[in-house]
Design a protein around this motif. Sequence first.
Motif, PDB file in Angstrom:
ATOM      1  N   ARG A  67       7.932  -2.951  78.637  1.00  0.00           N
ATOM      2  CA  ARG A  67       7.230  -1.836  79.256  1.00  0.00           C
ATOM      3  C   ARG A  67       5.738  -2.093  79.410  1.00  0.00           C
ATOM      4  O   ARG A  67       5.108  -1.580  80.336  1.00  0.00           O
ATOM      5  CB  ARG A  67       7.445  -0.556  78.457  1.00  0.00           C
ATOM      6  N   SER A  68       5.130  -2.855  78.495  1.00  0.00           N
ATOM      7  CA  SER A  68       3.689  -3.071  78.511  1.00  0.00           C
ATOM      8  C   SER A  68       3.356  -4.299  77.687  1.00  0.00           C
ATOM      9  O   SER A  68       4.224  -4.895  77.027  1.00  0.00           O
ATOM     10  CB  SER A  68       2.955  -1.838  77.948  1.00  0.00           C
ATOM     11  N   SER A 100      -4.835  -0.699  79.520  1.00  0.00           N
ATOM     12  CA  SER A 100      -4.759  -1.231  80.889  1.00  0.00           C
ATOM     13  C   SER A 100      -6.118  -1.188  81.572  1.00  0.00           C
ATOM     14  O   SER A 100      -6.508  -2.139  82.259  1.00  0.00           O
ATOM     15  CB  SER A 100      -3.738  -0.439  81.703  1.00  0.00           C
ATOM     16  N   VAL A 157       4.674  -7.747  83.391  1.00  0.00           N
ATOM     17  CA  VAL A 157       3.672  -7.437  82.373  1.00  0.00           C
ATOM     18  C   VAL A 157       2.663  -8.572  82.241  1.00  0.00           C
ATOM     19  O   VAL A 157       1.444  -8.346  82.186  1.00  0.00           O
ATOM     20  CB  VAL A 157       4.359  -7.143  81.027  1.00  0.00           C
ATOM     21  N   ASP A 180       4.490  -3.179  89.803  1.00  0.00           N
ATOM     22  CA  ASP A 180       4.457  -2.503  88.519  1.00  0.00           C
ATOM     23  C   ASP A 180       5.039  -1.100  88.604  1.00  0.00           C
ATOM     24  O   ASP A 180       5.650  -0.610  87.654  1.00  0.00           O
ATOM     25  CB  ASP A 180       3.014  -2.427  88.010  1.00  0.00           C
ATOM     26  N   SER A 206      -0.112  -9.170  84.957  1.00  0.00           N
ATOM     27  CA  SER A 206      -1.272  -8.280  84.951  1.00  0.00           C
ATOM     28  C   SER A 206      -2.474  -8.910  84.263  1.00  0.00           C
ATOM     29  O   SER A 206      -3.595  -8.408  84.387  1.00  0.00           O
ATOM     30  CB  SER A 206      -0.917  -6.961  84.260  1.00  0.00           C
ATOM     31  N   VAL A 222      -1.666   3.176  76.007  1.00  0.00           N
ATOM     32  CA  VAL A 222      -1.339   2.079  76.907  1.00  0.00           C
ATOM     33  C   VAL A 222      -2.215   2.134  78.154  1.00  0.00           C
ATOM     34  O   VAL A 222      -2.672   1.098  78.656  1.00  0.00           O
ATOM     35  CB  VAL A 222       0.159   2.131  77.285  1.00  0.00           C
ATOM     36  N   ASP A 223      -2.481   3.333  78.663  1.00  0.00           N
ATOM     37  CA  ASP A 223      -3.330   3.466  79.852  1.00  0.00           C
ATOM     38  C   ASP A 223      -4.759   3.011  79.569  1.00  0.00           C
ATOM     39  O   ASP A 223      -5.397   2.364  80.420  1.00  0.00           O
ATOM     40  CB  ASP A 223      -3.336   4.918  80.331  1.00  0.00           C
TER      41      ASP A 223
END
Length: 582
Positions: free
Chosen positions: A351-352, A502, A394, A339, A397, A498-499
């Motif tokens: 990207r995500s 995650s 992505v 990643d 994950s 986004v963090d």
Amino acid sequence: MRKCSIEHQSFLEIGSVLKMNALVALCHFCELHGPRTLFCTEALHPPSPSPSSQTGAPAPGDRDRDGDREGEGLTMRANSSATQRGEMCEGCRSLPASHPGFVSIDDETGIRFLSHQHPRQPQLFSVVRQACVRSLSCEVNSDVCPGREGPIFFGDEQHGFVFSHTFFIKDSLARGFQRWYSIVMVAMDRIYLINSWPFLLRHLRLTIQSLQSTALKVFDNEQGVCPQRAVRMNSVFSPAVFPHQRSGNAARSLTSLTQHPNLWASLHSSFSWLLKACGCRLTEKLLEGAPTEDTLVLLERQTEQEEEMSCWEGAEGGGSMSQQHQSESELGLNFLCDDAKLNELPGPKCRSLRHLRQVLGAAEFRQLVWHVLMGNQVIWRGADPGLIQSAFTVLKSLLPVGCVRSVPYSAQYEEAYKCNFLGLSPDVPIPTHVSSSEFSVLVDVSLERSCQISAACEDDISSHYQFTISSANTQPTDRGPTLLNKLEVALSNENLSVDVVSHCLLCLKEEWMNKVKVLFKFSKVDGRGREDTQKVLALLGATGPGEEDNVRLLKFWMTGLSKTYKSHLMTAVRGGERSPSQ
């Protein structure tokens, strides 16, 4: 001075490099004097800075240490001279008494690697001597190594632990046309020496094969000039000849057997690198709590990879294996999978998870993620391998590491048992049994426009690519597993970064992985019935809406449990079975 290089560290090796107190020695079995140490390389670590050195004042022992550095060569020569006074022949000697030995300094750590016939420190002489005798002992090798060649492990807390590899060198004048040698690595850390077995075996075999191949050429040349087998057959009937030959032929050095002009300098370089690289593999890693299943699986895969490399290098098919790996790299299979390396992929990329959801649309994204969580094969077919790889990075994950089997980009279809993530070039046909199966999903990626994609609008993937998702599965995914529903709530909330999403996904994965452990213990290890299992599922919150998908998810994720965890459970169960009887 030569600076020792370092082998590239694995992605699991995080933290500061520890000091590994070890030494490597080359040993020989002399026909006249028995086991003897020929060459020894040890690492001397720089002294820790004292408080007085930080203030600029010299410490009381600094002068002694400086004098010790200046007298290293003298000490080696003294040790060698003392040994020379004993019984020695050409076969027992490596460097002459006047030779100062070899010294290499690692500029990064300040560690000095010293090589001579015997260890510099007198207290290590007996340790190396005992390791030499045991490594060449018939009692040790005959039971462990068929043919007396190969790796063995022995030792104790008092004298250290030894990894030894015995081997033969061809000699036209020796009894049986060969002489017996061993390379030993002595260390006090038993666990680490055992864990380093594949690494040590792989690199020591390279050194041994180099010595054997060089000596074999000398052997063949000597046999071509004067075949010794016929000479010995004639000497059988002359008893006065053979004892004279035997005593004269026993004193033949390894330098003479290999005709290598820089043999000891080459061995010093090899042994110094081995100590350096082996020390760099010993690292510290700070873990918060017990290691996760992902960490355990990654550690197991690293060990398996080292063992496979060791086996392939020693097998006859090693060359074809490397050629196959090179051809796969040329086809684009060797893409970055980490990643952290996602931004290095060329061209447009996902990207995500939130970005992929925006590109595909909410309904199509939910359908795709449902297939991923259920363990079905996810196939992406398109002309941009970088885009496909970013999408896989992505999507992976969402799963535990043990559930991921990926082929990033291939020129032919691969079966589902090999991979659940498969990237294909646009002209690869999908087999009928796959396209008609409900356990697979196909994402066709086609270029929307014929114009080239500019760097300014690389992120706007939907305006340049068209994504077509197809699957034979007719089951509605509206309910879906509980994990998917919670994930979509987090993704649709724009207030969450986004963090944060995650971290939410990480917590959800840990929650459901714990449920998987409970179900595995209850159903597989304890062997409970269907009715009891249903009660446990209700207790875990896996029943109700989406129950069927929850159960499928748990069963699929069960395949991702580490071997370490499964072995621990089975050991605990056996111990519990013995407890009542005791």
